[in-house]
Design a protein around this motif. Structure first.
Motif, PDB file in Angstrom:
ATOM      1  N   ALA A 111       0.835  -1.206   0.000  1.00 53.85           N
ATOM      2  CA  ALA A 111       0.000   0.000   0.000  1.00 53.85           C
ATOM      3  C   ALA A 111       0.869   1.256   0.000  1.00 53.85           C
ATOM      4  CB  ALA A 111      -0.936  -0.011   1.214  1.00 53.85           C
ATOM      5  N   VAL A 112       1.947   1.250   0.769  1.00 50.05           N
ATOM      6  CA  VAL A 112       2.856   2.400   0.841  1.00 50.05           C
ATOM      7  C   VAL A 112       3.563   2.609  -0.497  1.00 50.05           C
ATOM      8  CG1 VAL A 112       4.994   3.249   1.893  1.00 50.05           C
ATOM      9  CG2 VAL A 112       3.170   2.339   3.340  1.00 50.05           C
ATOM     10  N   ALA A 120       4.711   3.933   8.778  1.00 50.12           N
ATOM     11  CA  ALA A 120       3.516   3.432   8.094  1.00 50.12           C
ATOM     12  C   ALA A 120       2.875   2.388   8.994  1.00 50.12           C
ATOM     13  CB  ALA A 120       3.886   2.827   6.753  1.00 50.12           C
ATOM     14  N   MET A 121       1.568   2.530   9.221  1.00 54.05           N
ATOM     15  CA  MET A 121       0.881   1.646  10.170  1.00 54.05           C
ATOM     16  C   MET A 121      -0.617   1.648   9.916  1.00 54.05           C
ATOM     17  SD  MET A 121       1.209   4.134  13.487  1.00 54.05           S
ATOM     18  CE  MET A 121       2.777   4.776  13.005  1.00 54.05           C
ATOM     19  N   PRO A 122      -1.321   0.704  10.529  1.00 54.00           N
ATOM     20  CA  PRO A 122      -2.778   0.695  10.391  1.00 54.00           C
ATOM     21  C   PRO A 122      -3.387   1.996  10.931  1.00 54.00           C
ATOM     22  CG  PRO A 122      -2.006  -1.342  11.396  1.00 54.00           C
ATOM     23  CD  PRO A 122      -0.840  -0.406  11.341  1.00 54.00           C
ATOM     24  N   ALA A 169      -1.108   6.197   7.015  1.00 57.76           N
ATOM     25  CA  ALA A 169      -2.154   5.329   7.559  1.00 57.76           C
ATOM     26  C   ALA A 169      -2.604   4.347   6.484  1.00 57.76           C
ATOM     27  CB  ALA A 169      -3.339   6.170   8.017  1.00 57.76           C
ATOM     28  N   VAL A 170      -2.779   3.102   6.883  1.00 61.02           N
ATOM     29  CA  VAL A 170      -3.218   2.049   5.963  1.00 61.02           C
ATOM     30  C   VAL A 170      -4.547   1.489   6.464  1.00 61.02           C
ATOM     31  CG1 VAL A 170      -2.650  -0.210   4.989  1.00 61.02           C
ATOM     32  CG2 VAL A 170      -0.851   1.501   5.315  1.00 61.02           C
ATOM     33  N   SER A 171      -5.512   1.384   5.540  1.00 60.49           N
ATOM     34  CA  SER A 171      -6.829   0.865   5.902  1.00 60.49           C
ATOM     35  C   SER A 171      -7.407   0.053   4.748  1.00 60.49           C
ATOM     36  CB  SER A 171      -7.767   2.012   6.284  1.00 60.49           C
ATOM     37  OG  SER A 171      -7.883   2.929   5.227  1.00 60.49           O
ATOM     38  N   VAL A 219      -5.224   0.234   1.356  1.00 66.29           N
ATOM     39  CA  VAL A 219      -4.760   1.473   0.728  1.00 66.29           C
ATOM     40  C   VAL A 219      -4.080   2.346   1.781  1.00 66.29           C
ATOM     41  CG1 VAL A 219      -6.468   1.480  -1.141  1.00 66.29           C
ATOM     42  CG2 VAL A 219      -6.997   2.600   1.032  1.00 66.29           C
ATOM     43  N   ALA A 220      -3.156   3.169   1.303  1.00 63.36           N
ATOM     44  CA  ALA A 220      -2.406   4.054   2.192  1.00 63.36           C
ATOM     45  C   ALA A 220      -2.722   5.501   1.866  1.00 63.36           C
ATOM     46  CB  ALA A 220      -0.905   3.790   2.034  1.00 63.36           C
ATOM     47  N   ARG A 221      -2.652   6.334   2.891  1.00 62.69           N
ATOM     48  CA  ARG A 221      -2.786   7.782   2.697  1.00 62.69           C
ATOM     49  C   ARG A 221      -1.864   8.481   3.692  1.00 62.69           C
ATOM     50  NH1 ARG A 221      -5.681  10.348   6.656  1.00 62.69           N
ATOM     51  NH2 ARG A 221      -7.038   9.059   7.924  1.00 62.69           N
ATOM     52  N   HIS A 222      -1.476   9.689   3.331  1.00 66.43           N
ATOM     53  CA  HIS A 222      -0.640  10.464   4.255  1.00 66.43           C
ATOM     54  C   HIS A 222      -1.510  10.937   5.414  1.00 66.43           C
ATOM     55  CE1 HIS A 222       3.035  10.635   1.900  1.00 66.43           C
ATOM     56  NE2 HIS A 222       2.268  10.770   0.824  1.00 66.43           N
TER      57      HIS A 222
END
Length: 162
Positions: free
Chosen positions: A17-18, A85-87, A106-108, A115-118
């Motif tokens: 995701a990252v 990077a983490m849940p 953040a990964v969800s 998916v990852a977002r800042h």
């Protein structure tokens, strides 16, 4: 597309995701950099686009808290920023533990994939030294070596004798 149940999150999900968020077409991204290149510590992901960024993947609160006990503190003369990077649930609970200059991704689960977002942008710090051409070359060579070792593992897994 049909909704998929959320699989149990592991570091590989976060890593992919990252890499998708940061865009491997923009950054050269190499996973699992060991002591050999960085000297004092390992990096889950090391990214390069004129400057080096280290990404540390954390999957649990204990994993995150243990990271702050490490003596190296993720400092390296060539690395200009650090991102955790983490849940998403860890971001919401523990972002205050992470120094303000460090970024957070953040990964969800979105119903189909992780998916990852800042969550918080990282600030670039002044680095001690510009990376040498040799260091950059070694980093790129390591990335290429990882491709072939991963392909060998995948091929061996897919083509197991019956």
């Amino acid at each position: 597309m049909e909704y998929k149940p959320e699989p149990k999150l592991h570091s590989g999900h976060i890593e992919l995701a990252v890499v998708s968020l940061l865009n491997y077409r923009v950054y050269t991204i190499v996973p699992n950099i060991s002591h050999g290149l960085l000297g004092l510590h390992e990096a889950d992901l090391l990214c390069y686009n004129g400057k080096f960024t280290e990404v540390e993947i954390k999957i649990s609160a204990s994993d995150l808290k243990a990271d702050f006990k490490k003596k190296h503190g993720h400092h390296h003369k060539y690395i200009s920023r650090l991102i955790y990077a983490m849940p998403l649930n860890l971001c919401e609970k523990y972002s205050d533990l992470i120094p303000k200059e460090n970024g957070i991704i953040a990964v969800s689960w979105n119903g189909f994939r992780y998916v990852a977002r800042h969550y918080r942008q990282a600030r670039h710090k002044k680095i001690q030294y510009e990376p040498s051409d040799q260091f950059i070359s070694d980093f790129m060579r390591l990335g290429c070596m990882r491709i072939w070792s991963l392909k060998q593992k995948l091929y061996a897994k897919v083509n197991k004798p019956v």
